[in-house]
Scaffold this motif. Sequence first.
Motif, PDB file in Angstrom:
ATOM      1  N   ALA A 176      -8.365   9.767 -10.843  1.00 49.82           N
ATOM      2  CA  ALA A 176      -9.824   9.824 -10.825  1.00 49.82           C
ATOM      3  C   ALA A 176     -10.402   9.702 -12.226  1.00 49.82           C
ATOM      4  O   ALA A 176     -11.503   9.179 -12.420  1.00 49.82           O
ATOM      5  CB  ALA A 176     -10.290  11.126 -10.175  1.00 49.82           C
ATOM      6  N   LYS A 179      -9.067   5.805 -13.767  1.00 42.84           N
ATOM      7  CA  LYS A 179      -9.667   4.726 -12.970  1.00 42.84           C
ATOM      8  C   LYS A 179      -8.921   3.392 -13.118  1.00 42.84           C
ATOM      9  O   LYS A 179      -9.449   2.412 -13.649  1.00 42.84           O
ATOM     10  CB  LYS A 179     -11.133   4.543 -13.360  1.00 42.84           C
ATOM     11  CG  LYS A 179     -11.972   5.796 -13.214  1.00 42.84           C
ATOM     12  CD  LYS A 179     -13.383   5.577 -13.736  1.00 42.84           C
ATOM     13  CE  LYS A 179     -14.224   6.835 -13.586  1.00 42.84           C
ATOM     14  NZ  LYS A 179     -13.717   7.962 -14.401  1.00 42.84           N
ATOM     15  N   TYR A 197     -11.886   0.988  -3.505  1.00 42.10           N
ATOM     16  CA  TYR A 197     -12.962   1.961  -3.618  1.00 42.10           C
ATOM     17  C   TYR A 197     -13.659   1.847  -4.966  1.00 42.10           C
ATOM     18  O   TYR A 197     -13.070   1.442  -5.964  1.00 42.10           O
ATOM     19  CB  TYR A 197     -12.462   3.388  -3.381  1.00 42.10           C
ATOM     20  CG  TYR A 197     -11.436   3.917  -4.352  1.00 42.10           C
ATOM     21  CD1 TYR A 197     -11.801   4.457  -5.582  1.00 42.10           C
ATOM     22  CD2 TYR A 197     -10.077   3.913  -4.014  1.00 42.10           C
ATOM     23  CE1 TYR A 197     -10.861   4.970  -6.462  1.00 42.10           C
ATOM     24  CE2 TYR A 197      -9.126   4.412  -4.898  1.00 42.10           C
ATOM     25  CZ  TYR A 197      -9.524   4.940  -6.111  1.00 42.10           C
ATOM     26  OH  TYR A 197      -8.590   5.439  -6.983  1.00 42.10           O
ATOM     27  N   ASN A 199     -15.411   3.111  -8.298  1.00 41.58           N
ATOM     28  CA  ASN A 199     -15.209   4.222  -9.227  1.00 41.58           C
ATOM     29  C   ASN A 199     -16.532   4.697  -9.817  1.00 41.58           C
ATOM     30  O   ASN A 199     -17.434   3.897 -10.070  1.00 41.58           O
ATOM     31  CB  ASN A 199     -14.296   3.790 -10.387  1.00 41.58           C
ATOM     32  CG  ASN A 199     -12.862   3.626  -9.961  1.00 41.58           C
ATOM     33  OD1 ASN A 199     -12.182   4.606  -9.677  1.00 41.58           O
ATOM     34  ND2 ASN A 199     -12.402   2.392  -9.903  1.00 41.58           N
ATOM     35  N   ASP A 200     -16.630   5.992 -10.006  1.00 37.15           N
ATOM     36  CA  ASP A 200     -17.783   6.558 -10.686  1.00 37.15           C
ATOM     37  C   ASP A 200     -17.732   6.182 -12.164  1.00 37.15           C
ATOM     38  O   ASP A 200     -16.695   6.323 -12.807  1.00 37.15           O
ATOM     39  CB  ASP A 200     -17.768   8.085 -10.521  1.00 37.15           C
ATOM     40  CG  ASP A 200     -18.954   8.748 -11.190  1.00 37.15           C
ATOM     41  OD1 ASP A 200     -20.034   8.143 -11.195  1.00 37.15           O
ATOM     42  OD2 ASP A 200     -18.782   9.858 -11.718  1.00 37.15           O
ATOM     43  N   THR A 206     -10.865   0.144  -7.450  1.00 36.74           N
ATOM     44  CA  THR A 206      -9.442   0.505  -7.474  1.00 36.74           C
ATOM     45  C   THR A 206      -8.827   0.221  -6.110  1.00 36.74           C
ATOM     46  O   THR A 206      -9.425   0.510  -5.074  1.00 36.74           O
ATOM     47  CB  THR A 206      -9.257   1.996  -7.819  1.00 36.74           C
ATOM     48  OG1 THR A 206      -9.694   2.217  -9.167  1.00 36.74           O
ATOM     49  CG2 THR A 206      -7.799   2.412  -7.710  1.00 36.74           C
ATOM     50  N   SER A 249     -15.552   6.286  -3.669  1.00 39.33           N
ATOM     51  CA  SER A 249     -14.326   6.875  -4.196  1.00 39.33           C
ATOM     52  C   SER A 249     -13.899   8.075  -3.356  1.00 39.33           C
ATOM     53  O   SER A 249     -14.740   8.882  -2.955  1.00 39.33           O
ATOM     54  CB  SER A 249     -14.538   7.323  -5.640  1.00 39.33           C
ATOM     55  OG  SER A 249     -13.429   8.076  -6.088  1.00 39.33           O
ATOM     56  N   TYR A 251     -12.339  10.468  -4.494  1.00 43.43           N
ATOM     57  CA  TYR A 251     -12.344  11.610  -5.413  1.00 43.43           C
ATOM     58  C   TYR A 251     -13.790  12.010  -5.665  1.00 43.43           C
ATOM     59  O   TYR A 251     -14.554  11.259  -6.280  1.00 43.43           O
ATOM     60  CB  TYR A 251     -11.653  11.252  -6.736  1.00 43.43           C
ATOM     61  CG  TYR A 251     -10.283  10.665  -6.519  1.00 43.43           C
ATOM     62  CD1 TYR A 251      -9.234  11.438  -6.042  1.00 43.43           C
ATOM     63  CD2 TYR A 251     -10.039   9.313  -6.773  1.00 43.43           C
ATOM     64  CE1 TYR A 251      -7.985  10.895  -5.828  1.00 43.43           C
ATOM     65  CE2 TYR A 251      -8.793   8.762  -6.573  1.00 43.43           C
ATOM     66  CZ  TYR A 251      -7.766   9.560  -6.101  1.00 43.43           C
ATOM     67  OH  TYR A 251      -6.528   9.013  -5.887  1.00 43.43           O
TER      68      TYR A 251
END
Length: 582
Positions: A176, A179, A197, A199-200, A206, A249, A251
């Motif tokens: 997380a 990334k 997904y 990523n923040d 990813t 994500s 996470y």
Amino acid sequence: MAATPPGPAPPRILLAGDAHGRLHQLFKRVKSVNQSTGPFHALLCVGQFFSPEGDAEGAPGDVADYIEGRASVPIPTYFTGDYGPSAPRLLSKAAAGARGFAPGGIEICPNLFWLRGSNHFTLHGLSVVYLSGRKGLGGPGCYSQDDVDALRALAEEPGIVLDPNGYDPIVAELVAEIKPRYHIAGTKGVFYSREPYVNDSAAHVTRFIGLANVGNKEKQKFIHAISPTPASVMSSADIHAKPPNATLSPYVGPSKSVPIEEAPKRPAENIDSQYWRYDVKRQRHGEADGGGLCFKFTSSGSCQRGSKCNYRHDEEAVEHYQRNVCFDFLNKGKCEKGPECKFVHSLSGETALTDARPRSERRRVESSCWFCLSSPDVESHLVISIGEGYYCTLAKGPLVPNHVLMIPVEHCPSTLMMPPEAEAELGRYKIALGKYFEKQGKTAVYFECVSPRSHHANLQVVPVPLPKADAVNKIFHLAAKKLGFEFSMVNPDGAKTARESLMSQCESKSGLFYVELPEGRLLLHMVDSNEKFPVQFGREVLAGLLSMADRADWRNCKISKEEEIEMVDDFKQGFREFDPAE
């Protein structure tokens, strides 16, 4: 209108799950896939590589056939799961023979590379980060909190993460945070390819791929192919592209650090640094085979014949040869030239001759010294500035473009032995270099390795970006821990600088390594006479800090004389206004 030629094709990589020692079956499948849809550049294996059955002496599995040369590995193969009853025995020879750092793997046989611990390396332009072994306290077959923390700093560019264990809260937190573009995992016994997904706070998506065991009864997929374009050559639009099936994500925000059970707690420091992995065991290559030394390898550090050479490739002999030790003495234990030989006939005594020797004898050594300005071997085109006691020169095979050396004009084995007036001049050069680097947004790190066999001193000066300056202290401490020692701190003492304090303490016969930190403190390690201390330690640490693993060895960084001259001219132009010798 001329058409734009296409760029190089992206690398083609095969991925495999837990081999469990079934290498014949794995490589039979790899050969088939390579022939039908290849060629592929490499195979990355996650999960347990060795057989989980048997015992340390007689475990089943095919690995020994490849290590002992009865079978060959078809394409470059990298594995992480270094555990199982037979793993210590099968890996012991490779571990003992490994020297220095091996971020791209320790080669245990042709085309088979062991990714030990945790690290980062570049594979055909792709950034690969790996975590090897199982969760534990570290040591053989296990990864520790140090290994996890190291990856937080190593993974600056989004790439591929090799995870041996599938879901693990430690690894989940790590993924997380860093990334990656691909997260590859094993050990769960099933094939699972998740939707990409988002990523923040990262532009790319990813993709997670879990792989089944090799030869599993359920016929789950254990081999998979990918062909990712390296992020360094992707356009911004391609990096930002979101597939239609992309999800959020899995996470949910950053979580608190999850410590490994029973592992020593570490301070939760968040620094922008590059940790580097160290190999504690540094032993001679080929020592058991006997035979004479290879002159090509001993004199240059490389031999095009490689493992096919009939002569011995000994790294220690290379180091002695570079310190002016006679090749015949190294190879035979004696030299028939006797006193007529201009080289040193000792492995333990000083190679730098003292003033008690006849002047003619000193001149003879100096004439063959790389660093003496009077020597015909000195590469004068590298010289930037010449003072009374010191001169400044571009480093041969520089780590970075402005990597320079401060070298005594006189033949002296350590800068700590120089007289006060020369030390004062060195201080003026440091001030000048500091101003020069500051204009570039950088600061200087100074380090020197001194041994009783030191020949001609050279103080290394490596500029690092100002944002990384605070990380220098921590990365050297971590590197020392990996090699099994601790630095002592030499602080300024009243009117004395840390360096002046050290000069008043050290003995001329002492072996030591020190690094001067950007803030002025100094880290010191006194090297025992029987200690195998890596001569390129300082450079290797800073190569990790600067994400330049492939430049840790100066011999990998050689450039043409024309390029060296251009670098020197550029340095001189910017340094002229500060040069104390002008």
